[in-house]
Design an enzyme around this catalytic site. Sequence first.
Site, PDB file in Angstrom:
ATOM      1  N   ASP A 113      27.260 -44.049  93.381  1.00 39.96           N
ATOM      2  CA  ASP A 113      28.471 -44.692  93.862  1.00 39.96           C
ATOM      3  C   ASP A 113      29.062 -45.552  92.746  1.00 39.96           C
ATOM      4  O   ASP A 113      28.342 -46.301  92.088  1.00 39.96           O
ATOM      5  CB  ASP A 113      28.158 -45.559  95.084  1.00 39.96           C
ATOM      6  N   HIS A 120      39.791 -53.981  93.915  1.00 42.38           N
ATOM      7  CA  HIS A 120      38.542 -54.280  94.620  1.00 42.38           C
ATOM      8  C   HIS A 120      37.583 -55.060  93.726  1.00 42.38           C
ATOM      9  O   HIS A 120      36.991 -56.060  94.154  1.00 42.38           O
ATOM     10  CB  HIS A 120      37.873 -52.988  95.111  1.00 42.38           C
ATOM     11  N   GLU A 185      33.034 -49.713 103.402  1.00 41.08           N
ATOM     12  CA  GLU A 185      33.781 -49.529 102.157  1.00 41.08           C
ATOM     13  C   GLU A 185      34.545 -48.217 102.247  1.00 41.08           C
ATOM     14  O   GLU A 185      33.951 -47.156 102.431  1.00 41.08           O
ATOM     15  CB  GLU A 185      32.853 -49.559 100.928  1.00 41.08           C
ATOM     16  N   GLU A 187      36.108 -45.247 100.865  1.00 40.19           N
ATOM     17  CA  GLU A 187      35.936 -44.545  99.596  1.00 40.19           C
ATOM     18  C   GLU A 187      36.269 -43.061  99.742  1.00 40.19           C
ATOM     19  O   GLU A 187      36.368 -42.528 100.843  1.00 40.19           O
ATOM     20  CB  GLU A 187      34.489 -44.670  99.091  1.00 40.19           C
ATOM     21  N   ASP A 219      30.817 -46.294 102.509  1.00 46.78           N
ATOM     22  CA  ASP A 219      29.617 -46.892 101.916  1.00 46.78           C
ATOM     23  C   ASP A 219      29.313 -48.186 102.666  1.00 46.78           C
ATOM     24  O   ASP A 219      29.658 -49.281 102.231  1.00 46.78           O
ATOM     25  CB  ASP A 219      29.875 -47.154 100.428  1.00 46.78           C
ATOM     26  N   ARG A 223      26.481 -57.300 103.270  1.00 50.43           N
ATOM     27  CA  ARG A 223      26.854 -58.209 102.169  1.00 50.43           C
ATOM     28  C   ARG A 223      25.850 -59.321 101.941  1.00 50.43           C
ATOM     29  O   ARG A 223      25.679 -59.782 100.803  1.00 50.43           O
ATOM     30  CB  ARG A 223      28.237 -58.824 102.457  1.00 50.43           C
ATOM     31  N   GLN A 226      22.937 -57.733 100.178  1.00 45.90           N
ATOM     32  CA  GLN A 226      23.421 -57.360  98.837  1.00 45.90           C
ATOM     33  C   GLN A 226      23.526 -58.579  97.927  1.00 45.90           C
ATOM     34  O   GLN A 226      23.097 -58.554  96.770  1.00 45.90           O
ATOM     35  CB  GLN A 226      24.792 -56.684  98.976  1.00 45.90           C
ATOM     36  N   LYS A 239      22.721 -51.399 100.570  1.00 49.99           N
ATOM     37  CA  LYS A 239      23.559 -50.199 100.582  1.00 49.99           C
ATOM     38  C   LYS A 239      22.806 -48.966 101.077  1.00 49.99           C
ATOM     39  O   LYS A 239      23.433 -48.023 101.557  1.00 49.99           O
ATOM     40  CB  LYS A 239      24.047 -49.894  99.155  1.00 49.99           C
ATOM     41  N   THR A 243      25.131 -44.055 104.381  1.00 48.62           N
ATOM     42  CA  THR A 243      26.430 -43.719 103.799  1.00 48.62           C
ATOM     43  C   THR A 243      26.983 -42.564 104.626  1.00 48.62           C
ATOM     44  O   THR A 243      26.308 -41.532 104.752  1.00 48.62           O
ATOM     45  CB  THR A 243      26.277 -43.265 102.329  1.00 48.62           C
ATOM     46  N   GLU A 344      36.853 -58.182 101.513  1.00 49.06           N
ATOM     47  CA  GLU A 344      38.156 -58.567 100.962  1.00 49.06           C
ATOM     48  C   GLU A 344      39.114 -59.020 102.064  1.00 49.06           C
ATOM     49  O   GLU A 344      39.849 -59.995 101.905  1.00 49.06           O
ATOM     50  CB  GLU A 344      38.784 -57.397 100.206  1.00 49.06           C
TER      51      GLU A 344
HETATM   52 CA    CA Z   1      30.681 -48.685  97.264  1.00 47.97          CA
END
Ligand code: CA
Length: 399
Positions: A113, A120, A185, A187, A219, A223, A226, A239, A243, A344
């Site tokens: 990834d 971002h 996420e 993507e 994804d 947080r 992470q 993560k 997915t 975000e």
């Molecule tokens: Ca990602």
Amino acid sequence: MELPAGTAFGLDNLPYGVFSPGDGPRRVGVAVGDRVLDVGAVASAAAAPFASLLSGPVLNPLLAAGRARWAQVRATIRDWLTEASSADRVRPHLYPLADVTLHLPIEVGDYVDFYSNEFHATNAGHIFRPDVADALPPNWKHLPIGYHGRSSSVVVSGTPIVRPVGQRRGKETPGFGPSKRLDVETEVGFVVGVGSEMGTRIGVADFADHVFGVFLLNDWSARDIQAWETAPLGPFLGKSFATSISPWIVPLDALQDARVAPPARDPEPLPYLRDVDHWGLDLDLELSINGHTVSRPHFSTMYWTPAQQLAHMTVNGAPTRTGDVYGSGTVSGPVKGERGCLLELSWGGTEPFALPDGGTRTFLEDGDEVAITATAPGPGGARIGFGEVYGKVVPSIVD
Ligand code: CA
């Protein structure tokens, strides 16, 4: 054949997937309008020379067959769907999309990834490292940053997502329990068809000889896990729990009208990363929570293209294999309505945002349903649809 007006699965799209009608075996299918065509069955009935590539239960044999075969199979399927002489052969093998089960379409090899959207990366830098003046790491404009993820937890759209449990930063000792900051996420994913030997590399110019197609990818990210684990080796358990990918793989050939110039790069990248031709892609993405659209990111804003990402991934001589998957990185934009993740959208949890049903969110709650959809320009003003990648958050197994 007759197709619904404005369908995202028109004759210029013809994405591949794997489906089963009822309890039957998994078959290779192509989405057309509101139906799926069992292309393996038609190929067998027609004694097509490529029938064995479409016999299921995954797309990998087709992916491995190479670009000339991909073009031949695609052209033949289009002929079947458009020539009156094929109608009787095709008709028995069409199923309403609403009646079939869609499966993970590929046996996933390695999974990488990336982190290639400047908006971002800048936002995440400000949120995770507020004390550092430069939001972008010093290497960001010199190489597409990425990490190796966990291919065994790449799952098809619709698979429930169990809230992960893990460690998070605490005052004196780490906290532990179900993630309190579960995120998405938005993507775009790419799958390698023809791999490359160890000790060789894939140049930017050879992207379309190796990559078969494009799909949507979520994804999922915890947080809090992470943030505590990432330094110095990058994302790990925050993560690797899941997915999700969309069930339809849109061939690169269907996206020729979506190709655009990527943003200007400053500084100019090293020679092995320089664009040879345009592999920016003009995909309009949409992220929704519980049916409410919360963001509309544009893939055309990506700083690094998928061709550059593949070139970087193999510049050290690492091999690639059929079924290897890589994600673009979260797609975001310059305004709030284009931010592709809740980190975000809620600015690290400090700015809850409202949903039209009266609720507010910083991060995901149990029971939340997340969907990502996308379309791209096709020939003659038609849109190429990607379907959706969907997932519902379910409570942790332990707490
Ligand atoms: Ca990602």
